[in-house]
Design a protein around this motif. Structure first.
Motif, PDB file in Angstrom:
ATOM      1  N   PRO A 221      33.010  -8.012  42.938  1.00  0.00           N
ATOM      2  CA  PRO A 221      33.641  -9.348  43.421  1.00  0.00           C
ATOM      3  C   PRO A 221      34.279  -8.929  44.997  1.00  0.00           C
ATOM      4  CG  PRO A 221      34.478  -9.359  41.372  1.00  0.00           C
ATOM      5  CD  PRO A 221      33.552  -8.126  41.705  1.00  0.00           C
ATOM      6  N   ASP A 222      34.724  -7.484  44.738  1.00  0.00           N
ATOM      7  CA  ASP A 222      35.451  -7.125  46.130  1.00  0.00           C
ATOM      8  C   ASP A 222      34.331  -7.027  47.041  1.00  0.00           C
ATOM      9  OD1 ASP A 222      37.630  -6.921  44.640  1.00  0.00           O
ATOM     10  OD2 ASP A 222      37.692  -4.777  44.595  1.00  0.00           O
ATOM     11  N   LEU A 225      33.376 -10.524  48.541  1.00  0.00           N
ATOM     12  CA  LEU A 225      34.189 -10.899  49.687  1.00  0.00           C
ATOM     13  C   LEU A 225      34.199  -9.948  50.599  1.00  0.00           C
ATOM     14  CD1 LEU A 225      37.357 -11.744  47.394  1.00  0.00           C
ATOM     15  CD2 LEU A 225      35.697 -13.191  48.428  1.00  0.00           C
ATOM     16  N   MET A 261      49.740   1.073  53.096  1.00  0.00           N
ATOM     17  CA  MET A 261      49.463   1.894  51.882  1.00  0.00           C
ATOM     18  C   MET A 261      48.050   1.721  51.494  1.00  0.00           C
ATOM     19  SD  MET A 261      52.497   1.232  49.187  1.00  0.00           S
ATOM     20  CE  MET A 261      53.441  -0.016  50.135  1.00  0.00           C
ATOM     21  N   SER A 263      46.608   1.163  49.021  1.00  0.00           N
ATOM     22  CA  SER A 263      46.509  -0.246  48.075  1.00  0.00           C
ATOM     23  C   SER A 263      46.459  -1.522  48.705  1.00  0.00           C
ATOM     24  CB  SER A 263      47.370  -0.119  46.956  1.00  0.00           C
ATOM     25  OG  SER A 263      48.840  -0.007  47.215  1.00  0.00           O
ATOM     26  N   MET A 264      47.000  -1.437  50.124  1.00  0.00           N
ATOM     27  CA  MET A 264      47.170  -2.540  50.820  1.00  0.00           C
ATOM     28  C   MET A 264      45.990  -2.747  51.839  1.00  0.00           C
ATOM     29  SD  MET A 264      51.136  -2.584  51.616  1.00  0.00           S
ATOM     30  CE  MET A 264      51.606  -4.066  52.102  1.00  0.00           C
ATOM     31  N   SER A 266      42.659  -3.611  51.796  1.00  0.00           N
ATOM     32  CA  SER A 266      41.982  -5.095  51.785  1.00  0.00           C
ATOM     33  C   SER A 266      42.950  -6.111  52.234  1.00  0.00           C
ATOM     34  CB  SER A 266      41.339  -5.435  50.339  1.00  0.00           C
ATOM     35  OG  SER A 266      42.025  -4.651  49.410  1.00  0.00           O
ATOM     36  N   MET A 267      44.340  -5.794  52.182  1.00  0.00           N
ATOM     37  CA  MET A 267      45.104  -7.016  52.675  1.00  0.00           C
ATOM     38  C   MET A 267      44.837  -7.449  54.202  1.00  0.00           C
ATOM     39  SD  MET A 267      48.930  -7.076  51.770  1.00  0.00           S
ATOM     40  CE  MET A 267      49.960  -8.678  51.933  1.00  0.00           C
ATOM     41  N   PHE A 270      41.476  -9.117  54.635  1.00  0.00           N
ATOM     42  CA  PHE A 270      41.574 -10.792  54.406  1.00  0.00           C
ATOM     43  C   PHE A 270      42.676 -11.390  55.373  1.00  0.00           C
ATOM     44  CE2 PHE A 270      41.021  -9.388  49.894  1.00  0.00           C
ATOM     45  CZ  PHE A 270      39.866 -10.041  49.788  1.00  0.00           C
ATOM     46  N   ALA A 271      43.256 -10.728  56.057  1.00  0.00           N
ATOM     47  CA  ALA A 271      44.119 -11.300  57.284  1.00  0.00           C
ATOM     48  C   ALA A 271      43.104 -11.410  58.437  1.00  0.00           C
ATOM     49  CB  ALA A 271      45.264 -10.323  57.560  1.00  0.00           C
TER      50      ALA A 271
END
Lengths: 290, 338
Positions: A221-222, A225, A261, A263-264, A266-267, A270-271
Motif C-alpha cells: 500500500p505504501d 501511494l 526523523m 520515520s517521518m 513519508s509525511m 504526503f504534504a
C-alpha cells in the motif's frame, strides 16, 4: 552535519527515487492510455519483488537477471487482469473503477501475505557493500545499478512508444479512442497490452528495488501511494514527469530523514501530494485536463 | 396475502420490527461473544451510514474516513485522560474537531476543483499524514499507544462509559438508529436534493443555481462530524488507541465495505451491509479456527473478492433488489449506475 554527508544522502535518495519513478511510470502509462487508475500498482510491484527473491533463493539469480523473467510474467498477469476484469471498468464511473481496483489490491496484497508470510525477505548480492567514489560522493553500487537500470528501462519504454508501429498505435488510442477504432486499430487488445506493460514495468521496478530494500507484503500500500504521489506531482500521463517526480520524492524523503526523523519521511511526501493536488492538480509536467 | 397498500408504512413497520429485535435479543441471550460481534456490526453500520452521506448522496468519494474516527477517538480520550473531562462532553469536542478536519479537507479540495479520484487521494493523503504525525505525538502516547484507565471513581457506569459491553451495545444501537433517522430527514430536505443534483451532474447543478462548493462542503463536514462519535465509542470500549490502527488506510477501506455491499446511496444499505458482512467475517474466522488453519490475510482476501464482485456485478448493492422484492421503497434508492 557536514555538507558531504548531506550530498551523499541526497544522491542515494535520488537514485532510489529513480526506481520509484520507474514504477510510477507504469502507473502513468496505464492511466494515460486507458484512463484506468490502477490502485493495485504497488501490490504488483511487491509481487515483482517477491519474484526476484524467489529467483534469487531458488536459482541464485541476480535481481538484474530476474528483470526480464519477472517482467514477462507480470506482463502476462497484467494482460489477463485486463481481459478478466479491468476491461469491464473502462468508461465506468471513476469511483467504481477505483473501488474495484482497491478490491484487487486487497486480494493481491493478502495473497502475498498468505504465500510468503509477514516477515521481511531480501536478496543478497556479492556487491552489496561495494561503492563508487566520485569526488566527495560515495555511492552504493547497488543504488547506482538500480537507478541506472531504471533509466534504461524507462528509455526502452519511451523508445517503444515513439519508434515502433505498435507503440504509435497505442498512443493513437490514448489520443483519440474513437478515431483509433475508426481506422481499425484493435483498441481492446492495445489496452490489454498497455495494462500488461504497466504491470511489467512495476514488476521490473520491484526487482530493482530488491537491490536496495528487503521486501514484505505490507510495503504494497505504501508503494501504491508513493506511485500516486509521484505521478500526480509529475502529472498523470507524463513520462518525464514520472521520473522527475520519483527523483524529487526520493530526494525529499532522504533529506527529511536527516532534518526530521527517518520515520517521518513519508509525511513529507504526503504534504507534497496535498500541496500539489491543491495548487497544481495537473502536476508539474502535466497539461490541464481541459 | 396481506400486502399493505402503502410501501412507506410497510417500510416503517419492518424497520420498527428490525429495531425492536436489535433492542430485545440481548435480554434473552446473554452471550459475551454475540454481544461483541453485534457491537462490531453496529459500529460498521454507523460509520458506513456517515460515509454514505458523503459518497452515496453527494457523490464525493472519501477513502480517508478513518481520519475522523481517529480524531474523534483521540480528542475524547485526551480530554478524559489529561483533563478528567468525561466522554459525554468530550464527544462534542470530538465532533467539532472532526468537523473542522472535514471542513479543511473539503474546503481545500472543493475550492480548488479537486475531483473524483484526485479527491479520494487527497483524503488518503490527509489521513496518512495525520497517522504519521500521531506516531510522533508523545502527548498522546505516540506509536507506543494511548491508554485509558479502566477504573473510575464510583460514578455511575454510564457517566464515564466505564461499563460492561452491553452498555456500548445499546449506545451504538441508539447512535446507529439515530443516524439512520437523521440521514432520512436530511435527504428529504432541500440540502439532500442539492446533494443528489451535484452527484448526478455537477455542471447542471451549478447551472440551475446551486452553490456547488457549499453543497459539497456541507456533505463533507456533516459526514466527518457524524463519524466522530464512533471514534469516541471505540476509544472507551477498547481503552487503547494506536495511530497505526486508528488512522490506517485499511481501516478506511473496511469502513466503506458495508455501504458498498448494502448499496451506496441508499438509507438502509449501510446497515444491511454490516448485518451481512460482520457475521460473514466472524463465521470465516471461526471456520478457520475450527479447521486449525492459521492464515492471516484470508479474511481480507475474501473481502477483496467480494468488493470486486459487488462493484462489477451488483454496483447498486444488495439492498435495492431486496427492497423491490419486499415491496419497499428506500426513500433514497438510486437508479443503477448510468
Amino acid at each position: 552535519m557536514p555538507f558531504e554527508v548531506i550530498l551523499n544522502i541526497a544522491a542515494s535518495g535520488g537514485l532510489t527515487g529513480l526506481v520509484y519513478g520507474l514504477a510510477a511510470l507504469g502507473l502513468s502509462v496505464i492511466f494515460g492510455v486507458s484512463r484506468v487508475v490502477n490502485f493495485a500498482h504497488g501490490e504488483v510491484m511487491v509481487a515483482g519483488m517477491f519474484g526476484a527473491v524467489l529467483l534469487a533463493d531458488g536459482l541464485g539469480a541476480d535481481p538484474l537477471v530476474a528483470v526480464p523473467i519477472v517482467g514477462l510474467a507480470l506482463f502476462g498477469t497484467g494482460w489477463l487482469m485486463h481481459r478478466g476484469l479491468v476491461r469491464e471498468l473502462i468508461g465506468a464511473p471513476e469511483h467504481r473503477q477505483f473501488l474495484a481496483l482497491v478490491g484487487v489490491a486487497m486480494v493481491v496484497m493478502n495473497g502475498l501475505l498468505m504465500a510468503f508470510g509477514p516477515d521481511a525477505r531480501g536478496v543478497r548480492v556479492p556487491y552489496a557493500f561495494d561503492a563508487y567514489e566520485i569526488g566527495p560522493l560515495l555511492l552504493d553500487k547497488v543504488r547506482v545499478i538500480a537507478g541506472g537500470a531504471a533509466i534504461l528501462v524507462a528509455a526502452g519504454l519511451f523508445a517503444f512508444f515513439r519508434l515502433t508501429a505498435l507503440g504509435t498505435a497505442v498512443r493513437a488510442c490514448a489520443d483519440n479512442q474513437l478515431g483509433a477504432r475508426v481506422v481499425g486499430l484493435p483498441v481492446e487488445r492495445l489496452y490489454a497490452l498497455t495494462f500488461g506493460l504497466g504491470c511489467a514495468v512495476a514488476g521490473i521496478a520491484g526487482c530493482l528495488m530488491t537491490l536496495i530494500v528487503d521486501v514484505h507484503p505490507q510495503l504494497a500500500p505504501d508503494y501504491t501511494l508513493a506511485g500516486f504521489t509521484i505521478v500526480i506531482i509529475g502529472g498523470l500521463g507524463s513520462a518525464t514527469g514520472a521520473l522527475a517526480g520519483g527523483v524529487l520524492i526520493g530526494l525529499a524523503e532522504a533529506l527529511a530523514g536527516i532534518v526530521l526523523m527517518p520515520s517521518m519521511k513519508s509525511m513529507v511526501s504526503f504534504a507534497v501530494l496535498i500541496l500539489v493536488l491543491v495548487v497544481r492538480p495537473h502536476g508539474l509536467f502535466g497539461r490541464p485536463a481541459r | 396475502m396481506m400486502a399493505a397498500p402503502d410501501p412507506a408504512r410497510r417500510g416503517r413497520l419492518l424497520f420498527g420490527g428490525f429495531a425492536l429485535v436489535l433492542a430485545v435479543w440481548p435480554l434473552g441471550i446473554d452471550d459475551a461473544y454475540l454481544v461483541s460481534v453485534a457491537i462490531t456490526m453496529l459500529w460498521f453500520a454507523a460509520v458506513g451510514q456517515a460515509w454514505n452521506l458523503m459518497m452515496g448522496f453527494a457523490g464525493q468519494l472519501s477513502l480517508g474516513h478513518t481520519l475522523y474516527v481517529g480524531l474523534g477517538a483521540y480528542t475524547a480520550a485526551a480530554l478524559y485522560v489529561h483533563f478528567g473531562i468525561g466522554p459525554w462532553i468530550g464527544v462534542w469536542a470530538a465532533v467539532a474537531v472532526a468537523a473542522a478536519a472535514g471542513a479543511v479537507i473539503g474546503g481545500l479540495g472543493f475550492r480548488f476543483g479537486v475531483r473524483g479520484v484526485y479527491f479520494a487521494l487527497l483524503t488518503i493523503a490527509f489521513a496518512e499524514f495525520t497517522r504519521i504525525g500521531f506516531d510522533h505525538l508523545d502527548w498522546l502516547g505516540g506509536s507506543a499507544g494511548f491508554f485509558l484507565p479502566l477504573d473510575h471513581d464510583g460514578a455511575l457506569p454510564w457517566a464515564d462509559l466505564r461499563g460492561p459491553p452491553l452498555l456500548f451495545y445499546y449506545l451504538l444501537l441508539a447512535y446507529t438508529l439515530g443516524l439512520f433517522l437523521l440521514c432520512r430527514a436530511v435527504i428529504a430536505r432541500p440540502l439532500g436534493y442539492r446533494w443528489r443534483a451535484v452527484r448526478e451532474d455537477q455542471e447542471a447543478a451549478a447551472a440551475s443555481g446551486i452553490n456547488v462548493f457549499r453543497t459539497k462542503l456541507a456533505a463533507a463536514v456533516m459526514s466527518a462530524a457524524l463519524t466522530a462519535p464512533a471514534g469516541v465509542i471505540q476509544a472507551f470500549y477498547y481503552n487503547n488507541l494506536f495511530p497505526d490502527q486508528a488512522f490506517a488506510m485499511h481501516r478506511s477501506i473496511e469502513m466503506i465495505l458495508a455501504p458498498i455491499v448494502g448499496g451506496i446511496g441508499t438509507l438502509f444499505g449501510p446497515i444491511l451491509g454490516a448485518v451481512v458482512l460482520t457475521p460473514l467475517g466472524e463465521a470465516l474466522t471461526l471456520g478457520l479456527e475450527a479447521l486449525a488453519i492459521d492464515l492471516p490475510g484470508l479474511k481480507q482476501t475474501v473481502y477483496g473478492v467480494l468488493l470486486v464482485v459487488i462493484v462489477l456485478r451488483l454496483p447498486s448493492g444488495v439492498w435495492p433488489p431486496l427492497a423491490r422484492r419486499l415491496g419497499l421503497g428506500d426513500a433514497a434508492t438510486r437508479t443503477p449506475d448510468r
